[in-house]
Design a protein around this motif. Structure first.
Motif, mmCIF file in Angstrom:
data_model
loop_
_atom_site.group_PDB
_atom_site.id
_atom_site.type_symbol
_atom_site.label_atom_id
_atom_site.label_comp_id
_atom_site.label_asym_id
_atom_site.label_seq_id
_atom_site.Cartn_x
_atom_site.Cartn_y
_atom_site.Cartn_z
ATOM 1 N N LEU A 125 57.701 35.132 44.481
ATOM 2 C CA LEU A 125 56.130 34.864 45.114
ATOM 3 C C LEU A 125 54.525 35.402 44.696
ATOM 4 C CD1 LEU A 125 57.155 33.865 48.931
ATOM 5 C CD2 LEU A 125 56.955 32.213 47.539
ATOM 6 N N ILE A 126 55.166 36.451 44.617
ATOM 7 C CA ILE A 126 54.189 36.719 43.569
ATOM 8 C C ILE A 126 53.625 36.810 42.110
ATOM 9 C CG2 ILE A 126 53.219 38.964 42.907
ATOM 10 C CD1 ILE A 126 54.044 40.485 45.685
ATOM 11 N N SER A 127 54.795 36.920 41.414
ATOM 12 C CA SER A 127 54.483 36.406 40.562
ATOM 13 C C SER A 127 54.256 34.955 39.801
ATOM 14 C CB SER A 127 56.101 36.609 39.345
ATOM 15 O OG SER A 127 56.253 36.408 38.186
ATOM 16 N N GLU A 128 54.379 34.826 41.126
ATOM 17 C CA GLU A 128 54.031 32.659 40.748
ATOM 18 C C GLU A 128 52.432 32.838 40.642
ATOM 19 O OE1 GLU A 128 56.481 30.206 43.917
ATOM 20 O OE2 GLU A 128 57.784 30.566 42.627
ATOM 21 N N VAL A 129 51.765 33.348 41.881
ATOM 22 C CA VAL A 129 50.520 33.948 42.350
ATOM 23 C C VAL A 129 49.837 34.585 41.174
ATOM 24 C CG1 VAL A 129 48.395 34.827 43.813
ATOM 25 C CG2 VAL A 129 50.748 34.137 44.879
ATOM 26 N N GLU A 130 50.479 35.477 40.700
ATOM 27 C CA GLU A 130 50.095 35.724 39.588
ATOM 28 C C GLU A 130 49.546 34.510 38.302
ATOM 29 O OE1 GLU A 130 52.368 39.218 38.880
ATOM 30 O OE2 GLU A 130 51.655 40.809 39.977
ATOM 31 N N THR A 131 50.756 33.994 38.422
ATOM 32 C CA THR A 131 50.607 32.955 36.738
ATOM 33 C C THR A 131 49.939 32.155 37.128
ATOM 34 O OG1 THR A 131 52.780 33.580 36.446
ATOM 35 C CG2 THR A 131 51.548 31.579 35.832
ATOM 36 N N GLN A 132 49.199 31.419 38.458
ATOM 37 C CA GLN A 132 48.100 30.655 38.915
ATOM 38 C C GLN A 132 46.582 31.480 38.598
ATOM 39 O OE1 GLN A 132 48.304 27.276 38.977
ATOM 40 N NE2 GLN A 132 46.467 27.278 39.307
ATOM 41 N N LEU A 133 46.484 32.528 39.075
ATOM 42 C CA LEU A 133 45.748 33.423 39.047
ATOM 43 C C LEU A 133 45.226 33.747 37.802
ATOM 44 C CD1 LEU A 133 43.507 34.794 40.630
ATOM 45 C CD2 LEU A 133 44.645 37.071 40.866
ATOM 46 N N THR A 134 45.888 34.934 37.042
ATOM 47 C CA THR A 134 45.378 33.863 35.295
ATOM 48 C C THR A 134 45.413 33.134 34.799
ATOM 49 O OG1 THR A 134 47.992 35.851 35.026
ATOM 50 C CG2 THR A 134 46.296 34.929 33.064
ATOM 51 N N ALA A 135 45.959 32.029 34.677
ATOM 52 C CA ALA A 135 45.618 30.069 34.228
ATOM 53 C C ALA A 135 43.896 29.869 34.430
ATOM 54 C CB ALA A 135 46.791 29.260 34.767
ATOM 55 N N ASP A 136 43.544 30.457 36.020
ATOM 56 C CA ASP A 136 42.315 29.899 36.505
ATOM 57 C C ASP A 136 41.770 30.735 35.835
ATOM 58 O OD1 ASP A 136 42.934 28.253 38.242
ATOM 59 O OD2 ASP A 136 43.832 29.514 40.002
ATOM 60 N N LEU A 137 41.253 31.731 35.635
ATOM 61 C CA LEU A 137 41.368 33.407 35.297
ATOM 62 C C LEU A 137 40.461 32.743 33.518
ATOM 63 C CD1 LEU A 137 41.888 36.588 37.432
ATOM 64 C CD2 LEU A 137 39.725 35.379 37.090
ATOM 65 N N ARG A 138 41.611 32.453 33.031
ATOM 66 C CA ARG A 138 40.943 31.607 31.509
ATOM 67 C C ARG A 138 40.370 31.775 30.907
ATOM 68 N NH1 ARG A 138 47.635 32.781 30.577
ATOM 69 N NH2 ARG A 138 47.172 35.551 29.429
ATOM 70 N N SER A 139 39.834 30.023 31.959
ATOM 71 C CA SER A 139 39.527 28.820 31.836
ATOM 72 C C SER A 139 37.480 29.485 32.170
ATOM 73 C CB SER A 139 39.189 28.276 32.524
ATOM 74 O OG SER A 139 38.704 28.705 34.237
ATOM 75 N N TYR A 140 37.213 31.141 32.670
ATOM 76 C CA TYR A 140 36.503 31.460 32.489
ATOM 77 C C TYR A 140 35.936 32.706 32.013
ATOM 78 C CZ TYR A 140 35.725 29.473 36.827
ATOM 79 O OH TYR A 140 35.291 28.407 37.729
ATOM 80 N N LEU A 141 37.273 33.761 31.373
ATOM 81 C CA LEU A 141 37.693 34.749 30.923
ATOM 82 C C LEU A 141 38.587 34.296 29.901
ATOM 83 C CD1 LEU A 141 37.077 37.589 34.047
ATOM 84 C CD2 LEU A 141 35.274 35.780 31.696
ATOM 85 N N PRO A 142 38.534 34.030 28.335
ATOM 86 C CA PRO A 142 39.493 33.811 27.655
ATOM 87 C C PRO A 142 40.353 34.762 27.404
ATOM 88 C CG PRO A 142 37.604 32.272 26.935
ATOM 89 C CD PRO A 142 37.354 33.784 27.919
ATOM 90 N N ASP A 143 39.756 36.130 27.133
ATOM 91 C CA ASP A 143 40.441 37.318 26.556
ATOM 92 C C ASP A 143 41.286 37.755 27.798
ATOM 93 O OD1 ASP A 143 38.846 36.652 24.280
ATOM 94 O OD2 ASP A 143 38.031 37.551 24.591
#
Length: 226
Positions: A208-226
């Motif tokens: 479950l934590i891994s799924e949250v990490e994946t979603q959070l990473t995808a959301d952050l990439r729209s603001y912080l591409p690197d």
């Protein structure tokens, strides 16, 4: 199972054999420096050495060095022999344990052990080639394999709780609670079903934590591409 007798020989203030009968409730009384604390330390040393030392360490729990639950010949061998020439005889601690019919049956089922209603366990420290060696024996068993199986079964089923002397309420509360909690966790760790359940829970939570990490990473990439 029940501890019915404890024996001490050449440990701290006790040089000759001392036999201490134990009942369901036993109180040690007497003047200072008579050896009451030595009896408790001897019992604590005994159970730590035959298996209790594998108990978990928790925050707030007294560590091994502070509890001094290992044998130290400079401290634990009778002072009477200091500076005297000649052979140093061994330190010996022993316990007599009584078993119920249900426990005898459990030992037979678990390890194919044939137990009497009562048997003795001995812990001995002796000197060999300038080293202090330890020997644990269960005279009832002829084969070392049976002794090892018994000790494994015994330490898994015998509940022993040591609470050291304290000078104030806060320390007393901390030591009591930490020892009780550690003893309880030790029992849980020995249960294969509970250990497996904890491992399964850990895997589920990690997924479950891994799924949250994946979603959070995808959301952050729209603001912080690197």
């Amino acid at each position: 199972m029940r501890l019915t007798n404890f024996q001490i020989r050449r440990y701290r203030v006790f040089d000759s054999d001392v036999n201490i009968p134990l009942s369901n409730f036993t109180v040690l009384t007497g003047p200072n420096n008579l050896g009451k604390s030595t009896v408790l330390k001897a019992i604590d040393l005994f159970f730590n050495e035959i298996g209790g030392r594998h108990r978990p360490t928790l925050p707030g729990r007294l560590d091994r060095s502070e509890r001094q639950d290992r044998y130290n010949p400079d401290i634990d061998y009778p002072k009477f022999y200091e500076g005297r020439p000649g052979r140093r005889y061994s330190t010996r601690l022993g316990a007599s344990v009584e078993f119920s019919d249900a426990e005898i049956q459990l030992a037979q089922t678990s390890f194919a052990l044939s137990l009497p209603s009562q048997l003795s366990i001995a812990l001995e420290y002796y000197r060999a080639n300038d080293r202090i060696l330890r020997r644990i024996t269960v005279p009832h068993f002829q084969r070392s394999e049976d002794s090892e199986n018994f000790l494994r079964w015994f330490t898994s089923n015998f509940r022993y709780l040591y609470i050291p002397a304290n000078r104030n309420v806060a320390d007393f509360r901390r030591s009591v609670f930490s020892e009780i909690i550690a003893s309880t966790i030790q029992k849980v760790r020995r249960s294969r079903q509970r250990v497996q359940a904890l491992e399964d829970l850990f895997v589920d939570v990690r997924t479950l934590i891994s799924e949250v990490e994946t979603q959070l990473t995808a959301d952050l990439r729209s603001y912080l591409p690197d």
